[in-house]
Design a protein around this motif. Structure first.
Motif, short mmCIF file in Angstrom:
data_model
loop_
_atom_site.label_atom_id
_atom_site.label_comp_id
_atom_site.label_asym_id
_atom_site.label_seq_id
_atom_site.Cartn_x
_atom_site.Cartn_y
_atom_site.Cartn_z
N ASN A 179 0.81 -1.22 0.00
CA ASN A 179 0.00 0.00 0.00
C ASN A 179 0.84 1.27 0.00
O ASN A 179 0.38 2.33 -0.42
CB ASN A 179 -0.93 0.01 1.23
N LEU A 180 2.09 1.18 0.46
CA LEU A 180 2.92 2.37 0.59
C LEU A 180 3.71 2.68 -0.68
O LEU A 180 4.13 3.82 -0.88
CB LEU A 180 3.90 2.22 1.76
N ILE A 181 3.96 1.70 -1.53
CA ILE A 181 4.77 1.90 -2.73
C ILE A 181 3.88 2.36 -3.87
O ILE A 181 3.09 1.60 -4.42
CB ILE A 181 5.52 0.62 -3.14
N ARG A 182 4.00 3.64 -4.22
CA ARG A 182 3.19 4.23 -5.28
C ARG A 182 4.09 4.59 -6.45
O ARG A 182 5.32 4.72 -6.31
CB ARG A 182 2.48 5.48 -4.77
N VAL A 183 3.50 4.76 -7.63
CA VAL A 183 4.29 5.16 -8.79
C VAL A 183 3.64 6.38 -9.44
O VAL A 183 2.44 6.40 -9.70
CB VAL A 183 4.45 4.02 -9.81
N SER A 186 7.19 7.42 -14.09
CA SER A 186 8.36 6.56 -13.99
C SER A 186 8.98 6.58 -12.59
O SER A 186 9.94 5.86 -12.33
CB SER A 186 9.42 7.01 -15.00
N ILE A 187 8.44 7.40 -11.68
CA ILE A 187 9.07 7.61 -10.37
C ILE A 187 8.39 6.80 -9.29
O ILE A 187 7.16 6.84 -9.13
CB ILE A 187 9.03 9.10 -9.99
N VAL A 188 9.18 6.05 -8.52
CA VAL A 188 8.68 5.34 -7.34
C VAL A 188 8.60 6.32 -6.19
O VAL A 188 9.58 7.02 -5.88
CB VAL A 188 9.62 4.17 -6.96
N ARG A 189 7.44 6.40 -5.55
CA ARG A 189 7.25 7.32 -4.43
C ARG A 189 6.55 6.60 -3.29
O ARG A 189 5.64 5.79 -3.52
CB ARG A 189 6.45 8.55 -4.87
N LEU A 190 6.98 6.87 -2.08
CA LEU A 190 6.39 6.26 -0.89
C LEU A 190 5.34 7.17 -0.29
O LEU A 190 5.53 8.38 -0.18
CB LEU A 190 7.48 5.97 0.14
N LEU A 191 4.24 6.57 0.12
CA LEU A 191 3.16 7.33 0.71
C LEU A 191 3.54 7.82 2.11
O LEU A 191 3.28 8.95 2.50
CB LEU A 191 1.90 6.46 0.78
N GLU A 192 4.18 6.96 2.88
CA GLU A 192 4.70 7.28 4.21
C GLU A 192 5.74 6.22 4.54
O GLU A 192 5.98 5.30 3.75
CB GLU A 192 3.58 7.31 5.26
N LEU A 193 6.35 6.32 5.71
CA LEU A 193 7.37 5.36 6.12
C LEU A 193 6.81 4.41 7.17
O LEU A 193 6.01 4.80 8.01
CB LEU A 193 8.61 6.08 6.67
N SER A 194 7.27 3.18 7.10
CA SER A 194 6.86 2.15 8.06
C SER A 194 8.09 1.66 8.81
O SER A 194 9.07 1.22 8.19
CB SER A 194 6.20 0.98 7.33
#
Length: 808
Positions: A179-183, A186-194
Motif C-alpha cells: 500500500n505504501l509503494i506508489r508510482v 516513472s518515479i517510485v514514491r512512498l506514501l509514508e514510512l513504516s
C-alpha cells in the motif's frame, strides 16, 4: 464533493485575501496561490470527510489527502523533544524525490484527549484542475502489469537504490508494504514510512516480495532475468544493495539499446535588473541551442559566482571551463565501457578539479576571507539511457514530468543541514535567520573539505531537467510557474527556447534581486520492446566488474601550475669543465642545506598556528608519488605522514599501544568511530607478526559528519565518546579498501592536517547516555558552519568569514 465555502488564502502577508480554490493567482494582488497537498499519517483511520475543514485550515480532499488553505502561515511544528519520533523522515531529505517530508502536525481533539497527526508534504498524487478531484497515485502492483519492460526494471532499480538508506534508519519495511509503494509515472514514491519491527528485513525478504507480488505479471522480455535476480536474492547470493544495483544496471543497459532519446538544450544568463555585472556563467554559451543527436554531448552547466567583491565572475567562468574540459570526454564513452559508480565519482572529481583551480587562483592572489572568490555549480550529463546530475552549493536541478515538478538537488545550506541531522523540520528551518547560508561552494578551500553530490536517473519518459541559479529558484518561482510555463513543452505546445526565455522574464520581473541563469534540457524518449528476451545469465554476479579507475583522461586531473617557473637555456654540455661542474654542485649543496635549515626552523615556529595558504605559493612542490597513481596503488604504499580520507565509517581503537599488544591487559581498548568525510594522518605503521595485516597509528585531522558519528557511537557503546581533532588512535589495515578510504601523499598538501585540525569545530565528548539509533550515511557529507545573517550568503567554515551573495 466541492466545498463552495472553502477558500484559498493569499500567502502575501500584506494581502491574505480569500480566493476560490480553482484560482492560480490572487484576484487582488496577483500573487501565485500555492496548492500544498498533504498526507495525514493516521494509522489507517480517516481524519475527516471530504469537504470538511480541519482546524479552520486543512481541507479534506479525499480519505487522508488534505489541502492547506492558508499556505502563507507556518504550520504547527513538532516540539523539539518529539523530533526523534520523525527523525527517519528528516534524515532521508536527500531522497525526497521518493520519500515524503514532514510539513507539520495537525492537532485534533477527541473528547477529553488530543491527538497529534503527522502531516507529510507532496504526497504522490494525480493532479487535477479541480483541487477536490486530485487522487492518490496508483500502487506499484496495480501499475506494474501495464508498464513496459524498461519502466518495470527502472522501478526495481529505484527500490534497490532506496534500500540501504531506508535500512540505515530502520524503515526498509516501507519497501515491502504494497500500500505504501506508489508510482508517479516513472518515479517510485512512498506514501509514508513504516518502521522496521524487532528484526530488520533483509534482501532475502525483498527477493521474496518481488517474487510473489511482481514476477507473475512481469513483461516476457525480462521474465527470465528478473526470475534469476529474485533467485539470487532469496538464496542470499546477492549480499548488498550495491550488488543488486549493479545487476539491475546490466539489464537496464541491455534494454537501453532499444530506447531512442532525443535531447535539446538551451541556456540563458542575464545580469538582471538590480546588478551592474553578471557573475553567473553557463554552458552551453548563453543563447545557444544544442541537440543530441547530432551532437555527441549535451553537457549542461550552471554556475553562480559568489562575491560582493571582484572575482565571482572569474570563479564561475573558471569552473565552467575546467568542468567542460574534464567532462565532455565522458559523453563519447561506449556503453559497454560505462561504469555508473565510476562515472558518478568522475563528476565529483571534475568539481574537485575546478575547486582546486579556483582555490589556487585565490591563493596566488593572496585572497583571504571575504576576498576569496567562489561559485556554486550544478551540471547535467546525459549518457545513453541515463541522466547524471551533480552539484555544489544552492544552484538547483528540477525534474519536471507530465505529473509533477520535483527539486532533485538539496541545497548545501544551513537549513538543509539542520534537517538531515535531525534537528529541525524543513519548513521551520528555512524560516530561521541565516537558513540560506551556504556550507560549501567551489574555490573556498581545498578539495578535502569539498563534498559534491552526484546522482543519476533512468530516462524512460518525456521530461525536462531545469538547471538554474537562485535568481530564478528563490521564492519558489519554479514550483509556482512550472504548470503554466514548462508543462506546455511536454505537451508539444511550446519549444525549449520560448520556455527558457519566459522563465528568465519571470525571474527578472518577480524576483529581480540577482543575476539569473537558466538551462532547460528537454528529453524525449521512444522505447520499443526488444525482439529477444534478456537472458538469465545476464544477472550473473560473478561477471560484475569492480574498478577503482577513472573514465577521465589523466591530463584532465592535473591542476595547472601557475607558480613562477624557472626556465633554463639549453647549452652545450661539452663546454663545461669538470672542476667548474664540481664547484657548482658543491655550492648547490651548501645553499640547499642552508635553505633547508631555515625552512625547518620556520616550520617549527609556525606549527602551532594555522598556515597561511598564500605563504606556500612560491615553494616548489616535490613528491615521490607517481603521476596518475590510482587509489588502489596508493593503498599498497601507505606510510608515515600519508593522509586518509574516510568515505565510509571506520572502526578505530583508542589505546596507547597497538590493540595487538593489549591482549594481556584486563582493560579492553575503547572502540571508537571515524565518520565519513573524516581526515586522518598516519603517525606510524606497525606490522602484525605472522600476518600481512598491520596497524596504523593515526592522528585525527578533522571529523566528518558529526551526526553520523554520534549515532554510530551510541548504537554500539551507548555513549557519546567521539573523536577529537588532534587525538591519536589505531586503525587496522583490513579497513583500507578503495570503497572505505581515499589515500593521498601529503607532499602535495603541505601541512594539510595541521590546518584541518586547527580549523575544525570543537566536538562535544560526553559520557552522557543518549538513545540508541541507526546511522544514516548521507550521500553528501556535511561541512559544519557558523550561520550568517541572511539567506543566500556563504558561510566559510574554515576561515570563519561569510560572503553575502545579495551583493554578488
Amino acid at each position: 464533493m466541492e466545498n463552495d465555502a472553502a477558500t484559498l488564502y493569499c500567502p502575501n502577508e500584506l494581502c491574505q485575501a480569500a480566493n476560490p480554490l480553482t484560482h492560480k493567482f490572487c484576484q487582488r494582488c496577483s500573487t501565485p496561490l500555492p496548492k500544498r497537498y498533504l498526507w495525514a499519517v493516521a494509522d489507517n483511520s480517516i481524519v475527516g470527510n471530504s469537504g470538511e475543514l480541519l482546524q479552520e485550515r486543512y481541507l479534506v480532499i479525499e480519505n487522508n489527502v488534505l489541502l492547506d488553505t492558508k499556505p502563507g502561515i507556518l504550520p504547527q511544528i513538532p516540539e523539539q523533544h518529539k523530533l526523534d519520533d520523525i527523525k527517519s523522515y528528516l534524515r532521508l531529505i536527500p531522497y525526497r524525490l521518493h520519500v515524503p517530508q514532514v510539513y507539520g502536525i495537525l492537532s485534533l481533539n477527541a473528547g477529553n484527549s488530543s491527538e497529534e497527526i503527522l502531516l507529510l508534504e507532496k504526497p504522490p498524487l494525480v493532479l487535477n484542475e479541480s483541487p477536490m478531484k486530485v487522487r492518490l497515485c496508483g500502487k506499484l502492483k496495480g501499475a506494474w502489469k501495464g508498464a513496459n519492460s524498461l519502466r518495470q526494471l527502472n522501478w526495481l532499480w529505484q527500490i534497490a537504490q532506496l534500500w540501504q538508506p531506508l535500512a540505515s534508519v530502520g524503515v526498509a519495511s516501507s519497501l515491502l508494504t504494497t500500500n505504501l509503494i506508489r508510482v508517479e509515472g516513472s518515479i517510485v514514491r512512498l506514501l509514508e514510512l513504516s518502521s522496521d519491527r524487532q528484526t530488520k528485513p533483509s534482501l532475502l525478504a525483498l527477493g521474496k516480495f518481488w517474487q510473489q507480488e511482481l514476477l507473475p505479471t512481469v513483461q516476457s522480455t525480462i521474465r527470465n532475468f528478473m526470475s534469476e535476480v529474485c533467485r539470487l536474492l532469496v538464496e542470499e547470493q546477492i549480499h548488498s544493495s550495491e550488488q543488486l544495483i549493479a545487476v539491475l544496471d546490466k539489464g537496464l543497459t541491455s534494454l537501453g539499446k532499444s530506447s531512442k532519446i532525443d535531447i535539446t538544450v538551451f541556456a540563458l544568463t542575464d545580469t538582471g535588473p538590480s546588478r551592474s555585472r553578471n557573475e553567473d556563467s553557463c554552458y552551453p554559451q548563453s543563447g545557444t541551442t544544442i541537440s543530441k543527436p547530432p551532437s555527441k554531448s549535451a553537457l549542461t552547466i550552471v554556475c553562480d559566482g559568489i562575491g560582493g567583491h571582484e572575482g565571482g565572475d572569474v570563479a564561475s567562468k573558471t569552473a565552467i571551463e575546467t568542468i567542460q574540459q574534464s567532462v565532455t570526454q565522458l559523453a563519447s564513452l561506449p556503453e559497454d565501457r560505462i561504469h555508473p559508480a565510476v562515472l558518478l565519482a568522475d563528476l565529483e572529481r571534475a568539481a574537485a578539479i575546478a575547486n582546486d583551480k579556483i582555490s589556487h587562483l585565490n591563493d596566488s592572489e593572496n585572497r583571504q576571507g571575504r576576498q576569496r572568490m567562489g561559485t556554486t555549480v550544478v551540471m547535467a550529463l546525459p549518457i545513453a539511457h541515463e541522466m547524471y546530475i551533480s552539484h555544489v552549493g544552492d544552484s538547483r536541478a528540477y525534474l519536471i514530468t507530465q505529473n509533477n515538478c520535483h527539486q532533485v538537488t538539496l541545497d548545501d545550506d544551513v537549513a538543509s543541514r539542520e534537517v538531515r541531522l535531525g534537528y529541525a523540520v524543513y519548513r521551520d528551518a528555512v524560516a530561521q535567520a541565516a537558513s540560506g547560508s551556504l556550507v560549501q561552494a567551489l574555490g573556498m578551500n581545498a578539495s578535502s573539505a569539498l563534498h559534491p553530490t552526484a546522482q543519476r536517473f533512468i530516462l524512460d519518459e518525456d521530461c525536462v531537467f531545469l538547471l538554474c541559479s537562485d535568481g530564478l529558484s528563490d521564492f519558489d518561482r519554479v514550483e509556482q510557474y512550472w504548470e503554466a510555463e514548462i508543462l506546455p513543452l511536454l505537451q508539444n505546445n511550446s519549444d525549449v527556447v520560448s520556455v527558457t526565455k519566459q522563465l528568465l522574464e519571470i525571474a527578472n520581473n518577480q524576483n529581480g534581486h540577482d543575476n539569473v541563469t537558466i538551462a532547460s534540457i528537454h528529453c524525449q524518449t521512444k522505447y520499443s520492446e526488444p525482439k529477444s528476451a534478456l537472458e538469465a545469465n545476464l544477472a550473473d554476479i560473478s561477471s560484475i566488474s569492480v574498478t577503482d579507475s577513472s573514465h577521465l583522461a589523466p591530463v584532465a586531473q592535473n591542476i595547472p601550475n601557475q607558480k613562477t617557473q624557472v626556465i633554463t637555456k639549453k647549452v652545450n654540455s661539452q663546454s663545461f669543465k669538470l672542476p667548474l661542474m664540481l664547484g657548482i654542485v658543491g655550492l648547490l649543496i651548501i645553499v640547499g642545506g642552508a635553505l633547508g635549515y631555515f625552512w625547518r626552523q620556520s616550520a617549527i615556529h609556525s606549527k602551532s598556528q594555522p598556515k597561511d595558504i598564500a605563504q606556500t605559493e612560491n615553494v616548489p612542490e616535490t613528491t615521490s608519488e607517481p603521476a596518475f597513481e590510482n587509489n588502489s596503488q596508493r593503498l599498497e604504499r601507505i606510510d608515515k605522514g600519508w593522509l586518509i580520507s574516510a568515505k565510509a565509517k571506520l572502526n578505530l581503537s583508542k589505546s596507547t599501544l597497538p590493540p595487538a599488544d593489549n591482549n594481556s591487559s584486563s582493560q579492553q581498548p575503547l572502540p571508537i568511530f571515524a565518520p565519513p568525510a573524516s581526515l586522518l594522518q598516519v603517525v606510524q605503521k606497525q606490522q602484525i607478526s605472522s600476518s600481512q595485516d598491520y596497524w596504523l597509528q593515526i592522528k585525527v585531522c578533522s571529523v566528518g559528519d558529526v551526526g553520523a558519528a554520534i549515532n554510530s557511537a551510541t548504537a554500539t557503546t551507548g555513549s557519546r565518546t567521539l573523536l577529537k581533532p588532534g587525538e591519536q588512535v589505531w586503525l587496522n589495515s583490513s579497513q583500507l579498501t578503495p570503497s572505505n578510504v581515499s589515500i593521498s601523499n601529503p607532499a602535495n598538501k603541505t601541512n594539510q592536517c595541521t590546518q584541518a585540525e586547527t580549523l575544525a569545530p570543537e566536538i562535544e565528548d560526553s559520557s552522557t547516555s543518549v538513545p540508541v539509533e541507526d546511522s544514516l550515511t548521507p550521500t553528501q557529507p556535511l561541512v559544519p558552519s557558523e550561520p550568517s545573517n541572511r539567506r543566500g550568503s556563504t558561510t566559510l567554515p574554515q576561515t570563519g568569514n561569510s560572503i553575502d551573495s545579495k551583493t554578488r
